[in-house]
Design a protein around this motif. Sequence first.
Motif: not given
Lengths: 230, 81
Positions: A38-53
Motif C-alpha cells: 500500500x502506498x498510502x497517502x503518497x503524492x509521488x513515488x521515487x524508484x531509486x537507483x541501485x542494483x535491485x536483486x
Amino acid sequence: MRFGIVTFPGSNCDQDAHHVVSHVLGHEARFIWHKETDLEDVDCVILPGGFSYGDYLRCGAIARFSPIMDAVVRFANEGGYVIGICNGFQVLTETGLLPGVLLRNQGLKFICEDTRLVVANGHSPWTVLCPETLVAPIAHAEGCYFASPEVIGQLEEQGRVIFRYASSRGEELAESNPNGSINNIAGIINEAGNVLGMMPHPERNSETALGDASGAAIFRSIIHSFEARA
Amino acid sequence: MRIRVHVTPRRGVLDPQGQAVAHGLSNLGFSGLGEVRVGKVVDLELTSESDPEAALATARKMASQLLANEVVEDFSVEVLG
C-alpha cells in the motif's frame, strides 16, 4: 508534498533521494519497503537507483514482481507521479509503464561521470522549472536506451523524450552520447506525462555543497506541478 | 522434466557484448567471422511435469513472462530429458 521512496533489496540511492526531497527541499518523505502493498497517502513515488536483486537476469526484471509494484502500477495508471532513476528507470521499462529497454552500454563499460542534458521538452510536469541544460551525473553499465523504430517515432512525435545527452552548449552530438542510446535519449515520459524514467541521477546534484545543484530543478518542477494541480 | 531455455538478442538489436566477443576472436587470429551474438541459457527443472509438451508450454510461459524481454530478445525451448 509527500514522497514515497521504494527500497528494493539492492537499492542504494534511496537515502540520497530521501535526503534531497526532505532535507534539501523541505517536503515529507518516507521509505516504502518493497514488501509493502500500500502506498498510502503518497503524492509521488521515487524508484531509486541501485542494483535491485543484484541485477540478476536483467536489470529491473525481478524487482518488477515485488509486492509494492502492483500498487505503483495502479498509482501510475490513476495519474500519480512516478519517477524512476537509473535502476528505477529499468524497473519502469520492465514493468511496462514506459516503453523500450535499457541495454548494456555500447562501450561495455560501467560509466560514472558528469554528463550534460538538454531539456528536450520543457512543458512536462517534470521539467517546467528546468533550465535549458542540466548537469547530469550518470553511473550505469546498462543505460543504452533502445526501442523499435515505431516506438521511437511515437516518443519523438509526442514530445515524450524529455532529456537528451548533449554538449555543454546543449548540442545533441554523437560524442556527447555516453552509452549509445538511440537519439541521445536520457529520459522519457509516458503518454500522460506523470511517469518519468531517466538514467542520470538528479538526486546527486541537488545542492551546491556537492558542486552543482541543477538536478534539483526536476524535483522542484514536480512539486510545482503537484501544487498547481491540487 | 528438464527444459532448456535459450534467450538470444533479437535481430537488429544492438549487441555490444557480441561485438566485443567478435573483436576478441579476430584479435586471436580467427578469420572469416561474421556477426557474433551473445545470449543466455536457463535450465529449468520442472518437477511436476512429466509430459514434454506440457513442460515446454510451461517453459514458454515462463520465458515470455520473465526469462526473456521480448522487446529485445527471442527465446526457444527444448527438452533436456
